[in-house]
Structures are given as C-alpha cells and as structure tokens.
Enzyme design. Structure first.
Site, PDB file in Angstrom:
ATOM      1  N   ASP A  16       2.760  70.715  21.359  1.00 59.59           N
ATOM      2  CA  ASP A  16       2.245  71.967  20.799  1.00 59.59           C
ATOM      3  C   ASP A  16       3.251  73.102  20.872  1.00 59.59           C
ATOM      4  O   ASP A  16       3.527  73.757  19.871  1.00 59.59           O
ATOM      5  CB  ASP A  16       0.945  72.381  21.505  1.00 59.59           C
ATOM      6  CG  ASP A  16      -0.245  71.558  21.017  1.00 59.59           C
ATOM      7  OD1 ASP A  16      -0.197  71.052  19.884  1.00 59.59           O
ATOM      8  OD2 ASP A  16      -1.211  71.413  21.787  1.00 59.59           O
ATOM      9  N   ARG A  97      -1.035  81.949  35.286  1.00 55.65           N
ATOM     10  CA  ARG A  97      -0.968  82.641  33.997  1.00 55.65           C
ATOM     11  C   ARG A  97      -0.441  84.066  34.077  1.00 55.65           C
ATOM     12  O   ARG A  97       0.406  84.450  33.276  1.00 55.65           O
ATOM     13  CB  ARG A  97      -2.326  82.585  33.292  1.00 55.65           C
ATOM     14  CG  ARG A  97      -2.837  81.149  33.059  1.00 55.65           C
ATOM     15  CD  ARG A  97      -1.792  80.280  32.418  1.00 55.65           C
ATOM     16  NE  ARG A  97      -2.254  78.925  32.120  1.00 55.65           N
ATOM     17  CZ  ARG A  97      -1.513  77.837  32.292  1.00 55.65           C
ATOM     18  NH1 ARG A  97      -0.292  77.927  32.781  1.00 55.65           N
ATOM     19  NH2 ARG A  97      -1.988  76.659  31.974  1.00 55.65           N
ATOM     20  N   ASP A 126      -7.111  79.986  29.226  1.00 56.17           N
ATOM     21  CA  ASP A 126      -5.715  80.386  29.373  1.00 56.17           C
ATOM     22  C   ASP A 126      -5.281  81.416  28.330  1.00 56.17           C
ATOM     23  O   ASP A 126      -4.528  82.339  28.634  1.00 56.17           O
ATOM     24  CB  ASP A 126      -4.809  79.151  29.326  1.00 56.17           C
ATOM     25  CG  ASP A 126      -4.936  78.310  30.594  1.00 56.17           C
ATOM     26  OD1 ASP A 126      -5.165  78.898  31.665  1.00 56.17           O
ATOM     27  OD2 ASP A 126      -4.820  77.078  30.509  1.00 56.17           O
ATOM     28  N   SER A 177      -5.781  66.136  28.915  1.00 51.94           N
ATOM     29  CA  SER A 177      -5.047  67.391  28.867  1.00 51.94           C
ATOM     30  C   SER A 177      -4.806  67.794  30.315  1.00 51.94           C
ATOM     31  O   SER A 177      -5.748  67.978  31.082  1.00 51.94           O
ATOM     32  CB  SER A 177      -5.886  68.441  28.135  1.00 51.94           C
ATOM     33  OG  SER A 177      -5.421  69.723  28.490  1.00 51.94           O
TER      34      SER A 177
HETATM   35  N1  ARG Z   1     -10.385  75.015  33.415  1.00 54.39           N
HETATM   36  C1  ARG Z   1      -9.226  75.337  34.217  1.00 54.39           C
HETATM   37  C2  ARG Z   1      -8.952  76.812  34.129  1.00 54.39           C
HETATM   38  O1  ARG Z   1      -9.440  77.463  33.256  1.00 54.39           O
HETATM   39  C3  ARG Z   1      -8.046  74.490  33.860  1.00 54.39           C
HETATM   40  C4  ARG Z   1      -7.378  74.779  32.573  1.00 54.39           C
HETATM   41  C5  ARG Z   1      -6.359  73.748  32.297  1.00 54.39           C
HETATM   42  N2  ARG Z   1      -5.450  74.203  31.278  1.00 54.39           N
HETATM   43  C6  ARG Z   1      -4.860  73.376  30.447  1.00 54.39           C
HETATM   44  N3  ARG Z   1      -4.080  73.896  29.572  1.00 54.39           N
HETATM   45  N4  ARG Z   1      -5.067  72.071  30.474  1.00 54.39           N
HETATM   46  O2  ARG Z   1      -8.264  77.341  34.955  1.00 54.39           O
END
Ligand code: ARG
Length: 401
Positions: A16, A97, A126, A177
């Site tokens: 991506d 982040r 994210d 993922s």
């Molecule tokens: N649900 C978790 C969070 O919001 C994990 C997110 C995982 N991110 C990813 N790009 N796979 O912190």
C-alpha cells in the site's frame, strides 16, 4: 494543479505505501515524494526498505530510528498511567502514531513540503491518530491519504503498482493485517474476522503456546523509579533493553496474548489479537507498586484519570490540552512510586509475588494479627457508630420505628 507539490509520505515498504508513491504523482499531481520509514524496533531491516522507496519512484528516502524515544516518551508515560484500552489493550500500536506524526511534520519542515501522507484506509483508528496528531503539530499542513480514496482492491493495488515497477509481493501475502513495533504485534483479518474461531497458533511470534513453555518458573525483579522501570534483577536497563528483555522473558512463558472484541473510534467492533508481553507485565507490576506507595484516595481517583488517558491515546488525542493537563497529574502522582516488584512467570501467567519500597505506606504493625498489633481496636467502635449512622437512621425510618 495537483493536490500538493512536495509530500512526505509515511513509508513501511509494504504494497500500500509503495503504491502511494506513483499514485500521488500520477493521479494527484505531486511533483516530489519524500518517503520516511520509522524504526520503532519492529525488527525489519530498513536498508532494503529505504532502497525500495527509491525504486518505487521516491525522490528522497529517509529512515529515522526513533525506538528509544518511542519507549521513553510514549510507552513509559502510558505505563505510569496504567493505560489499558477497554481494560485490556496496552495501546502498543496506538502509541506509535503520534511519534510517526511528529517526525513526518519535522521532515516536512526540513524539506519544505506542503503536505504529508500516509497509507491508512478509511476504516481504522490509525488514520484518525495520524490526521489529528499532524493537525495538532502543524495545522497548516495538508494530509493526503490515497488509500482512503483510491477504492482499489488488493489485486488492483498490486496491478497498479506493477505498472510502475513495484514488484508484487514475492510470497503469497499473509491473510492477516499485522502492525508491529518493539511494544508488540497487532493482528487482524483473515480467519480472525470470525469472532468464534480460535486464533491459529501460527499468528503468534512473540509469545509461546503454553504447551511449549518451560516447566520451571522464572522470577524477575523489576525496579521502578518514579513509576518508570529502570532495572531488571538489580541491573540497570535502558528503556529499549527493558522492553526487549521483558518481551523475551514473559513471551517465553506465554504471557502477553490478548484476544478481544474492540470498539473502534469509527464506530465498528473488530476482533483484535495482540501480543504485548512487556507492556502487559510492566503495567501489572507498576499498578502493584502503586498499591503499596499511593494513598487509597489518590490510587482510586487515578483509576478514572487512567481510563480517560487510555481513551485519549486510542482516539488520537495524544497532542491535546487535556492530555497535557492529565500528564501533570500523572507525573505528580509518581513522585514516590519507586521500589521493586517481584514477578513469577509460569505457564501463561505473570504473578506478582512480592513488592517493596522505601516509600511503602504499608505498616505491618497496623496490619498484623499478632501481639505486635498497634491498631486501637476500641477506636473502631466509635468510628463504626458514626460511619453507620445514616444507614441506621434510614433502617429505623423504613421500619416506622
Ligand atoms: N486496533 C488496533 C488499534 O487501533 C490495532 C490497529 C492495527 N493497525 C494496523 N494497521 N494493522 O490500535
């Protein structure tokens, strides 16, 4: 006119974010793409990633190692606040982040970029964390999120990339993922989307299955100073060493797996698997040391602050005035949270089996049932008479006495 001239793109080396490079230029008229890969201790080799960005069409490819800063300035304050989102998730992905946003904004200033970009889709948390953090740090920067708009399937994305010389993934890409950094791994999608099916053992990397854990326990002493872990078994550890070593010890005993249904900020529930051994243990140990060193009212009041603080991290509000104000509260609360916690690791459990502190508020002579007892038992009678007064009066009135 394109959407921007010069863009700093958060880059991971995956399909991506690689496709974002030609996409920004071809579809959105961007003249120059500067990629930025953050080393957060995820264990990837970064030189191939740096080169891949260049071969995918980036003008400049940057790599920044921010692992130490990540642990010191993001993970440790979260440990001091005992942050577990919805009581379980130690925020291992969420905490990264705001730091990535910060280095994006810094690179944009350094290179005179008029926008920053990331590869998040429109369904997750994210994107919110990036967009809001970037806005907090520089409200004049544009944020571009191609994958939120392009509407391409996985196959279409790969095919688009191939047109611009981006190799399609060599091995059949994993159905999951996965986000990874030094604090842990977040695993979603594939079979995990079925909330009823047990996660296959193959998804775990940092934690052993109970069947494969040692038959002897490991005991580890964690020393905290002002709520920050500083030593293991009496030996000083840097923040990064602390997390790495505890991940190995706890993960080796099968500690730190989390399987939960989670409420995302965008309103959907998702099934999430986490491995975050060190974070889970450090929060547990830290909380135990607080129960020894904080007064009961401070400890109880702090629980509410912790919950707010965890939600703010989850919801992308790391850089915000409320968060700053809560930081002041939390730091003040940690002044005497120093001491040692003894943890026993065995068969998927981390159990606190001892704690001590120069600032302990525990008074054995008050608590004891032996003859050393200094507690004034007679005083209890008068206390209970007054304490129970409202209840006694209420009971009498209810009976019509
Ligand atoms: N649900 C978790 C969070 O919001 C994990 C997110 C995982 N991110 C990813 N790009 N796979 O912190």
């Amino acid at each position: 006119m394109g959407r921007a001239n010069k863009v700093v793109l958060a880059y991971s080396g995956g399909v991506d974010t690689s496709v974002c490079i030609p996409y920004l230029k071809q579809e959105w008229g961007v003249k120059e793409v500067i990629t930025l890969a953050a080393d957060l201790g995820q264990g990837d080799e970064l030189e191939p990633i740096r080169l891949k960005a260049l071969s995918s069409g980036a003008e400049v490819s940057l790599v920044r190692d921010v692992t130490a800063e990540f642990v010191r300035d993001y993970a440790f304050p979260a440990i001091q606040a005992n942050t577990l989102y919805e009581n379980r998730y130690p925020l291992s992905t969420a905490l990264a982040r705001p730091l990535i946003a910060k280095i994006l904004v810094e690179a944009a200033a350094e290179y005179g970029a008029d926008a920053v970009a990331h590869g998040c889709t429109g369904k997750g948390n994210d994107q919110v964390r990036f967009d809001v953090s970037i806005a907090a740090l520089n409200p004049n920067l544009k944020v571009l999120a191609p994958a939120r708009e392009w509407g391409m399937s996985r196959e279409e994305t790969i095919a688009y990339g191939e047109k611009f010389g981006i190799p399609s993934p060599v091995k059949k890409s994993s159905p999951y993922s996965i986000d990874r950094n030094l604090l842990g791994r977040s695993i979603e999608a594939g079979i995990l989307e079925d909330a009823w099916s047990e996660p296959p053992e193959e998804i775990y990397l940092l934690t052993k299955a109970i069947a494969d854990t040692p038959d002897e326990p490991t005991y580890t002493e964690i020393t905290f100073e002002r709520g920050v872990p500083v030593a293991l078994d009496g030996n000083a550890r840097s923040p990064v060493e602390m997390i790495a070593e505890l991940n190995a010890i706890a993960g080796g005993h099968g500690v730190g797996r989390i399987d939960m249904m989670e409420n995302r900020l965008v309103g959907i529930k998702s099934r999430e698997i986490y491995e975050a051994p060190a974070m889970v243990v450090l929060i547990q140990a830290h909380r135990d040391l607080e129960s020894l060193t904080l007064t009961s009212d401070l400890a109880q009041y702090k629980r509410g602050i912790e919950d707010t603080y965890a939600k703010m991290i989850y919801n992308g509000l790391w850089y915000s005035p409320l968060k700053t104000a809560l930081d002041a509260f939390i730091q003040s609360s940690q002044e005497r949270v120093s001491g040692v916690v003894r943890v026993k690791f065995f068969k998927g459990n981390a159990t606190i089996v001892g704690r001590k502190s120069a600032y302990s508020l525990y008074d054995e002579d008050l608590a004891t049932y032996t003859s050393a007892d200094r507690f004034d038992h007679k005083a209890a009678e008068g206390f209970i008479y007054v304490w129970g007064m409202p209840t006694r009066v209420w009971a009498q009135k209810m009976r019509g006495d």
